[in-house]
Design a protein around this motif. Structure first.
Motif, PDB file in Angstrom:
ATOM      1  N   ASN A 220     -23.618 -12.122 -33.258  1.00  0.00           N
ATOM      2  CA  ASN A 220     -23.855 -11.346 -32.038  1.00  0.00           C
ATOM      3  C   ASN A 220     -22.677 -10.416 -31.725  1.00  0.00           C
ATOM      4  N   ILE A 221     -22.197  -9.753 -32.771  1.00  0.00           N
ATOM      5  CA  ILE A 221     -21.092  -8.801 -32.637  1.00  0.00           C
ATOM      6  C   ILE A 221     -21.591  -7.426 -33.062  1.00  0.00           C
ATOM      7  N   ASN A 222     -21.363  -6.433 -32.241  1.00  0.00           N
ATOM      8  CA  ASN A 222     -21.798  -5.081 -32.555  1.00  0.00           C
ATOM      9  C   ASN A 222     -20.712  -4.329 -33.319  1.00  0.00           C
TER      10      ASN A 222
ATOM     11  N   ALA B  64     -20.695 -11.319 -40.983  1.00  0.00           N
ATOM     12  CA  ALA B  64     -20.774 -10.942 -39.571  1.00  0.00           C
ATOM     13  C   ALA B  64     -22.163 -11.142 -38.990  1.00  0.00           C
TER      14      ALA B  64
ATOM     15  N   VAL C 240     -13.325 -12.305 -36.494  1.00  0.00           N
ATOM     16  CA  VAL C 240     -13.764 -11.768 -35.205  1.00  0.00           C
ATOM     17  C   VAL C 240     -12.589 -11.095 -34.504  1.00  0.00           C
TER      18      VAL C 240
ATOM     19  N   GLN D 190     -10.355  -5.865 -32.520  1.00  0.00           N
ATOM     20  CA  GLN D 190     -11.532  -5.362 -33.214  1.00  0.00           C
ATOM     21  C   GLN D 190     -11.902  -6.331 -34.325  1.00  0.00           C
ATOM     22  N   PRO D 191     -13.188  -6.623 -34.510  1.00  0.00           N
ATOM     23  CA  PRO D 191     -13.592  -7.426 -35.666  1.00  0.00           C
ATOM     24  C   PRO D 191     -13.321  -6.637 -36.946  1.00  0.00           C
TER      25      PRO D 191
ATOM     26  N   TYR E 247     -14.981  -3.391 -38.479  1.00  0.00           N
ATOM     27  CA  TYR E 247     -16.426  -3.601 -38.589  1.00  0.00           C
ATOM     28  C   TYR E 247     -17.125  -2.349 -38.084  1.00  0.00           C
TER      29      TYR E 247
END
Length: 353
Positions: free
Chosen positions: A309-311, A305, A115, A126-127, A226
């Motif tokens: 809940n990661i965009n 991922a 993450v 940044q992920p 990501y």
């Protein structure tokens, strides 16, 4: 008092490998003029690869400072190679000799989603997927490694226009500035499949001086942001390089680490192994080397991922801004996915839908 500097530095990017790809070198001049730096190709040079001090293999000029060996050329182990070229003004340059060093196979690769993957500001991350590599360092040999990678990501936006819109006609299709759209920006979708091609911006070198003959495991090769919910394809190259090449790229990597990335201009020109025959004091950047390469492609599925809940951050440097359609149903048009060094409409080998 204004001090004007017109320093010109010849730069030679010359790595010949044992892969089936076309073998090319690039000769450019880095020009610093009035505080600005830019690069320009060296044209109409004559270049030759000298094999064992005798056989001469001519390069063919391809344009933009690129020169290519014949498609029939194949590197051989235990053979000395040297680069010789002459600029249009008659200035002659030659490199030191180099030999191919065998490189071990890449045994395995794996990835880990983080993450807080890439720090891009104070307390801001940044992920990313971390890509790791395993290989077996040969015993009884001094080995030096250079790793690089290429990434394919699916791209949906094929053009971004500033201060205007995208038009298919009159040819060629392109963005055209329009007074009524000054200060506005519009994105245009690809008509079909399209992939962006990204390359490493940092150098990764390694010497086995303290681990000769030991397994190299969990070696971090890349941090891939990501970009998309879906997967991506990465190609990792493992090269075996000479001690002289290792020292050169290690110094370059140290400058890069302290001053930005590989595409940034280093604070001082690194002098490689190419010399001006009549003026050995000329500063020449870049390096000539012959190297064996092992390549592996790896699918990054990004399943780790899911559910977090990661965009994704996307491939654009701005929020998607399509042109409003309005009453004209022919707008907005699609923008073509144009084949080039950084983009392709052709599905890469190894891509998983």
């Amino acid at each position: 008092m204004n001090i004007k500097s017109d320093l010109r530095i010849l730069t030679v990017d010359a790595t010949i490998t044992d892969t089936a790809e076309e073998q090319t070198i690039t000769i450019t001049e880095s020009v610093n003029s009035n505080g600005s730096a830019y690069s320009q190709p060296v044209l109409k040079a004559t270049a030759e690869l000298i094999v064992e001090g005798a056989q001469k293999i001519a390069f063919t000029e391809k344009g933009q400072g690129v020169y290519a060996l014949p498609s029939s050329f194949k590197l051989q182990t235990g053979v000395n190679y040297k680069l010789v070229f002459t600029k249009q003004d008659g200035t002659k340059y030659e490199s030191e000799q180099d030999q191919v060093t065998k490189v071990p196979e890449i045994i395995g690769m794996h990835d880990e989603f983080k993450v807080q993957g890439i720090e891009i500001g104070e307390n801001y991350y940044q992920p990313a997927n971390y890509i790791y590599l395993d290989t077996q360092d040969p015993a009884n040999d001094k080995n030096n490694y250079l790793w690089s990678w290429k990434l394919w990501e699916r791209q949906n936006v094929c053009a971004t226009c500033y201060n205007g819109r995208y038009f298919l006609t009159p040819a060629p299709a392109r963005c055209r500035e329009e007074r009524n759209y000054a200060g506005q920006m519009f994105d245009y979708m690809c008509p079909g499949d399209c992939w962006d091609i990204l390359n490493n911006k940092d150098l990764l070198v390694f010497t086995d001086i303290y681990s000769n003959g030991q397994p190299i495991t969990n070696k971090l090769i890349a941090k891939i942001p990501y970009y998309n919910y879906t997967g991506a394809l990465i190609e990792v190259k493992q090269q075996s390089i000479s001690p002289a090449a290792y020292r050169y790229f290690k110094l370059l990597a140290d400058q890069v680490q302290n001053n930005g990335s590989l595409v940034d201009t280093p604070p001082a020109a690194l002098i490689g192994n190419v010399k001006n025959v009549s003026n050995p004091n000329e500063a020449i950047a870049g390096f000539f080397m012959v190297t064996s390469v092992r390549t592996v492609k790896y699918w990054i599925d990004r399943k780790s991922a899911q559910g977090l809940n990661i965009n994704p951050i996307g491939l654009l440097d701005h929020p998607l801004t399509p042109e409003p359609m309005g009453n004209d149903l022919t707008r907005p048009p699609f923008a073509a996915c144009i084949l080039g060094l950084n983009r392709t409409p052709n599905k890469p080998n190894g891509w998983i839908n």
